[in-house]
Write an enzyme that holds these catalytic residues in place. Structure first.
Site, PDB file in Angstrom:
ATOM      1  N   HIS A 149       4.687  -8.383  -4.365  1.00 41.29           N
ATOM      2  CA  HIS A 149       3.404  -8.634  -4.191  1.00 41.29           C
ATOM      3  C   HIS A 149       2.969 -10.178  -4.404  1.00 41.29           C
ATOM      4  CE1 HIS A 149       2.146  -4.602  -2.943  1.00 41.29           C
ATOM      5  NE2 HIS A 149       3.049  -4.173  -3.928  1.00 41.29           N
ATOM      6  N   GLY A 192       0.642  -1.264  -0.139  1.00 42.58           N
ATOM      7  CA  GLY A 192      -0.028  -0.026   0.045  1.00 42.58           C
ATOM      8  C   GLY A 192       0.614   1.230   0.107  1.00 42.58           C
ATOM      9  N   GLU A 193       0.576   2.159   0.760  1.00 45.68           N
ATOM     10  CA  GLU A 193       1.388   3.358   0.902  1.00 45.68           C
ATOM     11  C   GLU A 193       1.918   3.270   2.327  1.00 45.68           C
ATOM     12  OE1 GLU A 193       3.670   6.366   0.359  1.00 45.68           O
ATOM     13  OE2 GLU A 193       2.206   6.610   1.966  1.00 45.68           O
ATOM     14  N   SER A 194       3.205   3.186   2.508  1.00 48.00           N
ATOM     15  CA  SER A 194       3.981   2.929   3.614  1.00 48.00           C
ATOM     16  C   SER A 194       3.763   4.226   4.795  1.00 48.00           C
ATOM     17  CB  SER A 194       5.355   2.702   3.826  1.00 48.00           C
ATOM     18  OG  SER A 194       6.099   4.090   3.017  1.00 48.00           O
ATOM     19  N   GLU A 236       0.725 -11.738  -3.250  1.00 54.59           N
ATOM     20  CA  GLU A 236      -0.688 -11.996  -3.213  1.00 54.59           C
ATOM     21  C   GLU A 236      -1.605 -11.535  -4.379  1.00 54.59           C
ATOM     22  OE1 GLU A 236       0.168  -7.564  -2.217  1.00 54.59           O
ATOM     23  OE2 GLU A 236       1.129  -9.501  -1.920  1.00 54.59           O
ATOM     24  N   ILE A 292       5.416  -3.088  -7.803  1.00 55.71           N
ATOM     25  CA  ILE A 292       4.825  -1.951  -8.008  1.00 55.71           C
ATOM     26  C   ILE A 292       5.479  -0.907  -7.127  1.00 55.71           C
ATOM     27  CG2 ILE A 292       2.524  -0.935  -7.889  1.00 55.71           C
ATOM     28  CD1 ILE A 292       1.202  -3.679  -8.043  1.00 55.71           C
ATOM     29  N   ARG A 293       5.742   0.170  -8.036  1.00 48.81           N
ATOM     30  CA  ARG A 293       6.384   1.177  -6.895  1.00 48.81           C
ATOM     31  C   ARG A 293       7.289   0.700  -5.682  1.00 48.81           C
ATOM     32  NH1 ARG A 293       2.238   4.680  -4.805  1.00 48.81           N
ATOM     33  NH2 ARG A 293       3.955   5.653  -3.631  1.00 48.81           N
ATOM     34  N   CYS A 349       6.158  -5.289   0.365  1.00 47.99           N
ATOM     35  CA  CYS A 349       6.259  -3.873  -0.111  1.00 47.99           C
ATOM     36  C   CYS A 349       6.479  -2.752   0.959  1.00 47.99           C
ATOM     37  CB  CYS A 349       5.216  -3.726  -1.317  1.00 47.99           C
ATOM     38  SG  CYS A 349       5.531  -2.185  -2.387  1.00 47.99           S
ATOM     39  N   ARG A 380      12.832   3.573  -0.292  1.00 49.23           N
ATOM     40  CA  ARG A 380      11.546   3.467  -1.033  1.00 49.23           C
ATOM     41  C   ARG A 380      11.325   3.524  -2.316  1.00 49.23           C
ATOM     42  NH1 ARG A 380       8.545   7.688   0.924  1.00 49.23           N
ATOM     43  NH2 ARG A 380       6.584   6.406   0.527  1.00 49.23           N
TER      44      ARG A 380
END
Length: 191
Positions: free
Chosen positions: A170, A46-48, A172, A134-135, A78, A105
């Site tokens: 990821h 997600g967004e850390s 998942e 992803i990023r 991630c 990051r």
């Protein structure tokens, strides 16, 4: 066995679905008192910075850190890897900070630079694992107590330290269950 999934932001539903396919019961974690009801926990991508802020806002950061340091098995993917790192390059963002790694990051680039690759991860099997980045971050440094499990172009993207497992990718988001199975069988049950 019951595995908690931090369910504040990010890919928590996908982790739940993967664990369900393995026959593992899950619990969405949003309150500190829920931590006593689980045998392991996943911190999703997600967004850390957002997840870190929410962990603080919901008074989960310290209880979660204490449980992990006391041996609760944890798998961070991630953003989860970033949050578990003791050190984040050029950042002082809130984090759990239990694993002896330094991460960068968004190290592989922005959203448009996302990619998939087949990874050799002998710990989980002989066949390559399809990994979705992803990023994504990667690990810059590890202490001797950290086992490196996978690399992409000499950049560390999966590692384990005792009860802590992290991946920059990821698992998942694929149909391959081997990474989650490794977490359940080797990290959770193997302690």
């Amino acid at each position: 066995m019951k595995i908690g999934v931090i369910a504040m932001q990010g890919a928590f539903r996908e982790h739940e679905q993967t664990l369900a396919r393995l026959g593992v019961e899950t619990l969405r974690i949003r309150r500190p008192e829920q931590l006593s009801q689980i045998d392991g926990i996943i911190i999703p991508g997600g967004e850390s910075t957002t997840i870190g802020k929410l962990l603080g806002d919901f008074n989960l950061m310290e209880p979660l850190r204490e449980r992990i340091l006391s041996g609760l098995p944890v798998f961070g993917t991630c953003a989860g890897m970033i949050l578990l790192a003791k050190e984040i390059e050029n950042s002082n963002q809130p984090r759990i900070g239990t694993m002896d790694i330094k991460v960068a990051r968004n190290a592989f680039g922005r959203q448009v630079d996302s990619f998939e690759v087949d990874l050799e991860i002998p710990e989980v099997g002989q066949e390559p694992v399809r990994a979705v980045f992803i990023r994504a971050p990667y690990i810059l440094e590890v202490k001797p107590s950290v086992q490196v499990l996978a690399k992409v172009d000499d950049k560390i993207v999966m590692a384990r330290q005792d009860n802590m497992l992290v991946s920059a990718f990821h698992p998942e988001l694929t149909d391959d269950l081997r990474i989650h199975r490794y977490f359940i069988e080797k990290v959770c049950k193997g302690l």
